[in-house]
Design a protein around this motif. Sequence first.
Motif, PDB file in Angstrom:
ATOM      1  N   UNK A 154      -2.154   2.924   9.867  1.00 16.30           N
ATOM      2  CA  UNK A 154      -2.995   1.409   8.647  1.00 16.30           C
ATOM      3  C   UNK A 154      -2.841   2.520   7.477  1.00 16.30           C
ATOM      4  N   UNK A 155      -3.545   0.812   6.725  1.00 16.07           N
ATOM      5  CA  UNK A 155      -3.511   1.542   5.268  1.00 16.07           C
ATOM      6  C   UNK A 155      -4.377   2.023   4.978  1.00 16.07           C
ATOM      7  N   UNK A 156      -4.882   3.356   4.163  1.00 15.37           N
ATOM      8  CA  UNK A 156      -6.514   4.032   3.850  1.00 15.37           C
ATOM      9  C   UNK A 156      -7.651   3.110   3.994  1.00 15.37           C
ATOM     10  N   UNK A 168       0.731  -0.927   0.060  1.00 16.22           N
ATOM     11  CA  UNK A 168      -0.421  -0.047   0.370  1.00 16.22           C
ATOM     12  C   UNK A 168       0.483   1.903   0.113  1.00 16.22           C
ATOM     13  N   UNK A 169       0.663   2.132  -0.614  1.00 15.26           N
ATOM     14  CA  UNK A 169       1.184   3.638  -0.923  1.00 15.26           C
ATOM     15  C   UNK A 169       0.784   5.048  -0.056  1.00 15.26           C
ATOM     16  N   UNK A 170      -0.376   4.685   0.528  1.00 17.57           N
ATOM     17  CA  UNK A 170      -2.019   5.307   1.409  1.00 17.57           C
ATOM     18  C   UNK A 170      -2.062   4.763   2.176  1.00 17.57           C
ATOM     19  N   UNK A 171      -1.818   6.216   3.200  1.00 14.77           N
ATOM     20  CA  UNK A 171      -1.777   5.397   4.667  1.00 14.77           C
ATOM     21  C   UNK A 171      -2.657   6.625   5.310  1.00 14.77           C
ATOM     22  N   UNK A 172      -3.215   5.656   6.746  1.00 15.60           N
ATOM     23  CA  UNK A 172      -3.720   6.748   7.904  1.00 15.60           C
ATOM     24  C   UNK A 172      -3.353   6.812   9.632  1.00 15.60           C
ATOM     25  N   UNK A 193      -7.962   0.665   6.592  1.00 14.11           N
ATOM     26  CA  UNK A 193      -8.530  -0.120   6.971  1.00 14.11           C
ATOM     27  C   UNK A 193      -8.467   0.899   8.081  1.00 14.11           C
ATOM     28  N   UNK A 194      -9.095  -0.315   9.230  1.00 15.13           N
ATOM     29  CA  UNK A 194      -9.485  -0.257  10.676  1.00 15.13           C
ATOM     30  C   UNK A 194      -8.336  -0.001  11.711  1.00 15.13           C
ATOM     31  N   UNK A 195      -8.609   0.664  12.462  1.00 13.19           N
ATOM     32  CA  UNK A 195      -7.585   0.615  13.571  1.00 13.19           C
ATOM     33  C   UNK A 195      -7.855   0.184  14.782  1.00 13.19           C
ATOM     34  N   UNK A 196      -7.136  -0.922  15.344  1.00 11.69           N
ATOM     35  CA  UNK A 196      -7.598  -0.799  17.352  1.00 11.69           C
ATOM     36  C   UNK A 196      -6.597  -1.306  17.855  1.00 11.69           C
ATOM     37  N   UNK A 197      -5.917  -0.590  18.792  1.00 13.37           N
ATOM     38  CA  UNK A 197      -4.702  -0.660  19.023  1.00 13.37           C
ATOM     39  C   UNK A 197      -4.107  -0.590  18.337  1.00 13.37           C
ATOM     40  N   UNK A 198      -2.663  -2.470  18.649  1.00 11.52           N
ATOM     41  CA  UNK A 198      -1.663  -2.685  17.897  1.00 11.52           C
ATOM     42  C   UNK A 198      -1.403  -2.746  16.537  1.00 11.52           C
ATOM     43  N   UNK A 199      -3.222  -3.022  15.612  1.00 17.61           N
ATOM     44  CA  UNK A 199      -3.897  -3.552  14.690  1.00 17.61           C
ATOM     45  C   UNK A 199      -3.890  -3.352  13.544  1.00 17.61           C
ATOM     46  N   UNK A 200      -4.463  -3.214  12.683  1.00 11.76           N
ATOM     47  CA  UNK A 200      -5.177  -2.945  11.596  1.00 11.76           C
ATOM     48  C   UNK A 200      -6.525  -3.915  10.550  1.00 11.76           C
ATOM     49  N   UNK A 201      -7.408  -3.015  10.260  1.00 12.11           N
ATOM     50  CA  UNK A 201      -8.474  -4.134   9.662  1.00 12.11           C
ATOM     51  C   UNK A 201      -9.400  -4.393   8.512  1.00 12.11           C
ATOM     52  N   UNK A 202      -9.135  -4.820   7.723  1.00  7.70           N
ATOM     53  CA  UNK A 202      -9.508  -4.579   6.251  1.00  7.70           C
ATOM     54  C   UNK A 202     -11.226  -5.651   6.502  1.00  7.70           C
ATOM     55  N   UNK A 203     -11.950  -5.153   6.032  1.00  5.19           N
ATOM     56  CA  UNK A 203     -13.125  -5.396   6.244  1.00  5.19           C
ATOM     57  C   UNK A 203     -13.608  -5.616   4.792  1.00  5.19           C
ATOM     58  N   UNK A 204     -14.159  -6.562   3.745  1.00  9.26           N
ATOM     59  CA  UNK A 204     -14.753  -7.053   2.809  1.00  9.26           C
ATOM     60  C   UNK A 204     -15.652  -6.573   2.646  1.00  9.26           C
ATOM     61  N   UNK A 205     -15.857  -6.352   0.792  1.00 14.86           N
ATOM     62  CA  UNK A 205     -17.798  -5.773   0.841  1.00 14.86           C
ATOM     63  C   UNK A 205     -17.315  -7.466  -0.558  1.00 14.86           C
ATOM     64  N   UNK A 206     -16.632  -7.698  -0.392  1.00 18.33           N
ATOM     65  CA  UNK A 206     -17.265  -8.543  -1.190  1.00 18.33           C
ATOM     66  C   UNK A 206     -16.904 -10.221  -0.980  1.00 18.33           C
ATOM     67  N   UNK A 207     -17.021 -11.200  -1.807  1.00 20.56           N
ATOM     68  CA  UNK A 207     -17.915 -12.471  -0.812  1.00 20.56           C
ATOM     69  C   UNK A 207     -16.146 -13.715  -1.614  1.00 20.56           C
ATOM     70  N   UNK A 208     -16.294 -14.583  -0.730  1.00 19.48           N
ATOM     71  CA  UNK A 208     -15.176 -15.397  -2.087  1.00 19.48           C
ATOM     72  C   UNK A 208     -15.368 -16.759  -0.715  1.00 19.48           C
ATOM     73  N   UNK A 209     -14.725 -17.934  -0.874  1.00 17.35           N
ATOM     74  CA  UNK A 209     -14.654 -19.053  -0.368  1.00 17.35           C
ATOM     75  C   UNK A 209     -13.463 -19.001   1.083  1.00 17.35           C
ATOM     76  N   UNK A 210     -13.407 -19.637   1.773  1.00 15.76           N
ATOM     77  CA  UNK A 210     -12.540 -19.919   2.889  1.00 15.76           C
ATOM     78  C   UNK A 210     -10.262 -19.694   1.457  1.00 15.76           C
ATOM     79  N   UNK A 211     -10.670 -20.626   1.531  1.00 14.71           N
ATOM     80  CA  UNK A 211      -9.811 -20.759   0.850  1.00 14.71           C
ATOM     81  C   UNK A 211      -9.109 -19.893  -0.237  1.00 14.71           C
TER      82      UNK A 211
END
Length: 231
Positions: free
Chosen positions: A99-101, A79-83, A103-121
């Motif tokens: 964190x990347x633009x 990623x090139x854009x960060x917040x 993504x959500x930040x909580x404590x020392x982690x960044x989280x990406x929540x998808x809007x599309x769907x995929x299988x587990x693999x």
Amino acid sequence: MASEITYAEVKFKNASPAAVVEVPPETKKHEPRPQKYPQWLPWLISLLLLLVCVALVIALLVAPFSRKGDQPTALQQAFTEWRCISAEPQGKERGWTCCPKGWKNFQKSCYYISDDMMSWAESVQNCTGMGSHLVVINSKAEQVFLSKGLPATSKGPNFYIGLRAEKVGEWHWVDQTPFNVSAAFWRKGEPSNTVDEKCVVIHRPEAPPNNWNDARCENHHRVCEAAAVTV
């Protein structure tokens, strides 16, 4: 007719009776002194200065996302854009948690929540390709934060987390973190522990914190996690 010659008298003040012409002493020929340093030394110094300049430019380019002794993480490379937000003071210094633009930040982690769907693999591969992994939940605070941040979507109510059973009832996190029964947040009546439901999702419609389901490893949304970058 001969031309007339005009004369003028010129008197010099304090002039000596007789003009004396001083002849400069003969210039001595100086023999060239032997050089005290080799001819290639200036070239070497110039090369070293050039290398120093190049090193300074590189340091200025990578400084915003690097720490002593660390190499850029896969997340930083992806990623090139960060917040960034102000981090807690550490000693006398004050830093930023980034964190990347998007993504959500909580404590020392960044989280990406998808809007599309995929299988587990596919979800595992997608998170890995972004320098992250399917989320590993370690505390109730993290579980509540994620559950409240999941968007309502018409595509499906489930979001993959990084918990899966290789064998029925034997749960393992994707990053090899030991599964802690006391930090598990199953819905009432879950897990089903059936052979066709080996993947775990957060079921968004259920109020947190207890909203985990074991489910079929088919298409669902996903939550990816990566360590935040501190600068």
